[in-house]
Design a protein around this motif. Structure first.
Motif, mmCIF file in Angstrom:
data_model
loop_
_atom_site.group_PDB
_atom_site.id
_atom_site.type_symbol
_atom_site.label_atom_id
_atom_site.label_comp_id
_atom_site.label_asym_id
_atom_site.label_seq_id
_atom_site.Cartn_x
_atom_site.Cartn_y
_atom_site.Cartn_z
ATOM 1 N N VAL A 6 25.595 74.368 21.095
ATOM 2 C CA VAL A 6 25.918 75.782 21.223
ATOM 3 C C VAL A 6 25.122 76.476 22.315
ATOM 4 O O VAL A 6 25.664 77.225 23.107
ATOM 5 C CB VAL A 6 25.706 76.498 19.870
ATOM 6 N N GLY A 7 23.824 76.261 22.389
ATOM 7 C CA GLY A 7 23.020 77.053 23.318
ATOM 8 C C GLY A 7 21.886 76.275 23.944
ATOM 9 O O GLY A 7 22.050 75.146 24.413
ATOM 10 N N GLY A 8 20.696 76.894 23.903
ATOM 11 C CA GLY A 8 19.545 76.344 24.602
ATOM 12 C C GLY A 8 19.040 75.026 24.058
ATOM 13 O O GLY A 8 18.381 74.271 24.782
ATOM 14 N N VAL A 9 19.324 74.734 22.792
ATOM 15 C CA VAL A 9 18.854 73.461 22.222
ATOM 16 C C VAL A 9 19.503 72.282 22.948
ATOM 17 O O VAL A 9 18.874 71.245 23.144
ATOM 18 C CB VAL A 9 19.137 73.406 20.707
ATOM 19 N N TRP A 10 20.749 72.445 23.360
ATOM 20 C CA TRP A 10 21.415 71.380 24.112
ATOM 21 C C TRP A 10 20.707 71.147 25.442
ATOM 22 O O TRP A 10 20.419 70.004 25.806
ATOM 23 C CB TRP A 10 22.887 71.730 24.351
ATOM 24 N N THR A 11 20.409 72.221 26.163
ATOM 25 C CA THR A 11 19.701 72.092 27.443
ATOM 26 C C THR A 11 18.338 71.444 27.243
ATOM 27 O O THR A 11 17.923 70.557 28.006
ATOM 28 C CB THR A 11 19.531 73.470 28.098
ATOM 29 N N TYR A 12 17.622 71.890 26.223
ATOM 30 C CA TYR A 12 16.323 71.305 25.869
ATOM 31 C C TYR A 12 16.452 69.803 25.637
ATOM 32 O O TYR A 12 15.666 69.000 26.149
ATOM 33 C CB TYR A 12 15.792 72.010 24.622
ATOM 34 N N ALA A 13 17.440 69.415 24.832
ATOM 35 C CA ALA A 13 17.613 68.003 24.488
ATOM 36 C C ALA A 13 17.955 67.155 25.712
ATOM 37 O O ALA A 13 17.439 66.050 25.873
ATOM 38 C CB ALA A 13 18.692 67.847 23.416
ATOM 39 N N MET A 14 18.826 67.676 26.583
ATOM 40 C CA MET A 14 19.190 66.918 27.772
ATOM 41 C C MET A 14 17.966 66.672 28.659
ATOM 42 O O MET A 14 17.746 65.566 29.165
ATOM 43 C CB MET A 14 20.256 67.671 28.575
ATOM 44 N N THR A 15 17.176 67.709 28.853
ATOM 45 C CA THR A 15 15.990 67.588 29.706
ATOM 46 C C THR A 15 14.992 66.613 29.106
ATOM 47 O O THR A 15 14.457 65.734 29.803
ATOM 48 C CB THR A 15 15.336 68.967 29.889
ATOM 49 N N LEU A 16 14.719 66.765 27.822
ATOM 50 C CA LEU A 16 13.750 65.878 27.170
ATOM 51 C C LEU A 16 14.242 64.433 27.162
ATOM 52 O O LEU A 16 13.459 63.503 27.404
ATOM 53 C CB LEU A 16 13.493 66.356 25.743
ATOM 54 N N CYS A 17 15.526 64.227 26.904
ATOM 55 C CA CYS A 17 16.070 62.859 26.894
ATOM 56 C C CYS A 17 15.855 62.173 28.245
ATOM 57 O O CYS A 17 15.490 60.993 28.295
ATOM 58 C CB CYS A 17 17.551 62.881 26.539
ATOM 59 N N ARG A 18 16.091 62.899 29.333
ATOM 60 C CA ARG A 18 15.872 62.307 30.655
ATOM 61 C C ARG A 18 14.419 61.869 30.821
ATOM 62 O O ARG A 18 14.134 60.775 31.304
ATOM 63 C CB ARG A 18 16.249 63.305 31.751
ATOM 64 N N GLY A 19 13.507 62.731 30.423
ATOM 65 C CA GLY A 19 12.094 62.401 30.547
ATOM 66 C C GLY A 19 11.684 61.240 29.674
ATOM 67 O O GLY A 19 10.875 60.393 30.081
ATOM 68 N N LEU A 20 12.234 61.161 28.469
ATOM 69 C CA LEU A 20 11.884 60.069 27.566
ATOM 70 C C LEU A 20 12.424 58.735 28.071
ATOM 71 O O LEU A 20 11.734 57.709 28.009
ATOM 72 C CB LEU A 20 12.432 60.361 26.164
ATOM 73 N N VAL A 21 13.654 58.743 28.552
ATOM 74 C CA VAL A 21 14.245 57.507 29.080
ATOM 75 C C VAL A 21 13.415 56.973 30.240
ATOM 76 O O VAL A 21 13.195 55.760 30.365
ATOM 77 C CB VAL A 21 15.708 57.742 29.499
ATOM 78 N N GLU A 22 12.923 57.865 31.082
ATOM 79 C CA GLU A 22 12.078 57.447 32.204
ATOM 80 C C GLU A 22 10.787 56.790 31.729
ATOM 81 O O GLU A 22 10.169 56.019 32.473
ATOM 82 C CB GLU A 22 11.757 58.648 33.090
ATOM 83 N N ARG A 23 10.388 57.082 30.490
ATOM 84 C CA ARG A 23 9.183 56.478 29.929
ATOM 85 C C ARG A 23 9.485 55.289 29.037
ATOM 86 O O ARG A 23 8.626 54.820 28.295
ATOM 87 C CB ARG A 23 8.408 57.549 29.143
ATOM 88 N N GLY A 24 10.710 54.814 29.091
ATOM 89 C CA GLY A 24 11.075 53.618 28.342
ATOM 90 C C GLY A 24 11.412 53.857 26.890
ATOM 91 O O GLY A 24 11.502 52.900 26.110
ATOM 92 N N VAL A 25 11.602 55.118 26.501
ATOM 93 C CA VAL A 25 11.970 55.424 25.117
ATOM 94 C C VAL A 25 13.485 55.339 24.976
ATOM 95 O O VAL A 25 14.224 55.935 25.764
ATOM 96 C CB VAL A 25 11.492 56.834 24.715
ATOM 97 N N GLU A 26 13.948 54.589 23.989
ATOM 98 C CA GLU A 26 15.381 54.504 23.722
ATOM 99 C C GLU A 26 15.778 55.682 22.832
ATOM 100 O O GLU A 26 15.171 55.912 21.790
ATOM 101 C CB GLU A 26 15.710 53.189 23.014
ATOM 102 N N VAL A 27 16.801 56.429 23.254
ATOM 103 C CA VAL A 27 17.210 57.626 22.540
ATOM 104 C C VAL A 27 18.673 57.522 22.112
ATOM 105 O O VAL A 27 19.552 57.248 22.932
ATOM 106 C CB VAL A 27 17.027 58.896 23.403
ATOM 107 N N THR A 28 18.915 57.769 20.829
ATOM 108 C CA THR A 28 20.264 57.954 20.317
ATOM 109 C C THR A 28 20.391 59.405 19.916
ATOM 110 O O THR A 28 19.582 59.914 19.136
ATOM 111 C CB THR A 28 20.525 57.048 19.099
#
Length: 369
Positions: A6-28
């Motif tokens: 719906v709002g900012g939580v989606w943007t937050y999640a997208m940004t954090l997911c990118r950063g986590l993947v770069e650190r080798g964290v697998e995200v579902t």
């Protein structure tokens, strides 16, 4: 990780997911709350597995309508994926066991704090079940995180259960982050920009529309005017642009002279960070969370005083030197909200929780022997 669409939580999640993947964290990612439009799918980070159900969020009316369905869906995903950590961007499932896995509950906002800040009263009795679920989710979490200390303080003010209040009070702050913002344009154009959910009284678009009447500058507002539960907001004196693709919004931010967010309630304000990185001077609602994020590098106004907002915007419009100085200060502050810092903090928290679980399991095993 759970998120809504719906709002900012989606943007937050997208940004954090990118950063986590770069650190080798697998995200579902388990997404709910509405449809996934083309803009959201286009921005979806590589390396993240997406599951989507168009279930209502816990804060939508009627409250908790899809709680049982959402819980069953998450249980099925956890059984399939077998993650080390459950990162919940909602409260409703913080009290679920999830097979003994670590649970992080991130407090982005809540209905009771929203009512206190925006309507100056508590929600009616129909929200009691929501309150119980939030308290149980906070009390059951292994860690509680918020983007500002103001969010935790606001929650602690209304939570009745001691264990939940303790979880909110002892929660840690991990600031939100913004990435992918290019260099600001050199020449600014004479208009004021705002963005967000136009239907949300917390964003206070009504005040900006009232202030716009005495301005020589145009006022443009981007965002959805249609409430998820029905109805549509409408205001005179401003240009309502509707929901824009993220790239178009950023292009507007690179041209605008001032970004105005006279919010009554704003847990962090990702749009203000994006605007500052894009070169806008900031005029913000004088509330604890925005003061915490921006300190003395923004201009603050009362969220209840249209005259003050109008005079502030007029003064800045007539003072190009002040605009440039404030824009530079805001951009320097915004640069500190990096994905690297955010993702490192969350990855460190995940490792910490997994380590605690392993130690507990080892002690239990040894005690049985």
């Amino acid at each position: 990780m759970t998120t809504d669409c719906v709002g900012g939580v989606w943007t937050y999640a997208m940004t954090l997911c990118r950063g986590l993947v770069e650190r080798g964290v697998e995200v579902t990612l388990a997404a709910s709350g509405g449809p996934l439009d083309e803009d959201k799918r286009r921005d979806f980070p590589a390396g993240v597995t997406l599951h989507h159900r168009p279930l209502k969020c816990e804060w939508m009316q009627p409250p908790l309508a899809n709680l049982a369905k959402a819980g069953q869906w998450l249980d099925e995903l956890v059984a399939e994926v077998r993650p080390d950590v459950i990162h919940l961007n909602d409260y409703a499932h913080g009290g679920r066991d999830f097979g003994g896995r670590s649970r992080v509950v991130v407090a982005h906002s809540d209905v009771y704090s929203w009512h206190a800040a925006v309507l100056r009263r508590a929600p009616d009795a129909s929200w009691r079940g929501y309150r119980d679920v939030v308290e149980a989710g906070l009390a059951g979490a292994d860690a509680v995180v918020a983007p500002t200390r103001a969010v935790l303080d606001g929650m602690r003010a209304w939570i009745g259960d001691r264990s939940a209040a303790g979880a909110a009070a002892s929660g840690r702050v991990i600031a939100n982050a913004v990435d992918g913002i290019g260099e600001p344009a050199g020449k600014r154009e004479p208009f004021v920009l705002s963005a967000g959910r136009v239907w949300d009284e917390a964003k206070n678009v009504k005040l900006l529309a009232e202030a716009a009447g005495g301005l020589s500058m145009r006022v443009k507002i981007a965002g959805d005017a249609r409430h998820p539960d029905g109805g549509e907001a409408s205001f005179d004196g401003v240009e309502l642009l509707g929901p824009l693709p993220h790239a178009e919004l950023l292009a507007l931010m690179r041209r605008a002279s001032i970004y105005a967010l006279p919010a009554k309630y704003e847990p962090f304000g990702l749009s203000a960070v994006e605007a500052a990185l894009s070169g806008c001077a900031l005029v913000l609602g004088d509330i604890p969370s925005l003061r915490e994020v921006w300190g003395d590098v923004a201009t603050f106004v009362s969220p209840n005083d249209a005259d003050q907002l109008r005079l502030t915007l007029r003064r800045l419009v007539d003072d190009e030197a002040a605009l440039r100085r404030l824009a530079t200060l805001a951009r320097d502050r915004a640069k500190t909200f990096t994905v690297e810092r955010q993702a490192s903090a969350y990855a460190g928290l995940y490792r910490e929780l997994v380590g605690v679980k392993r130690k507990d399991a080892k002690r239990q095993s040894q005690s049985k022997e």
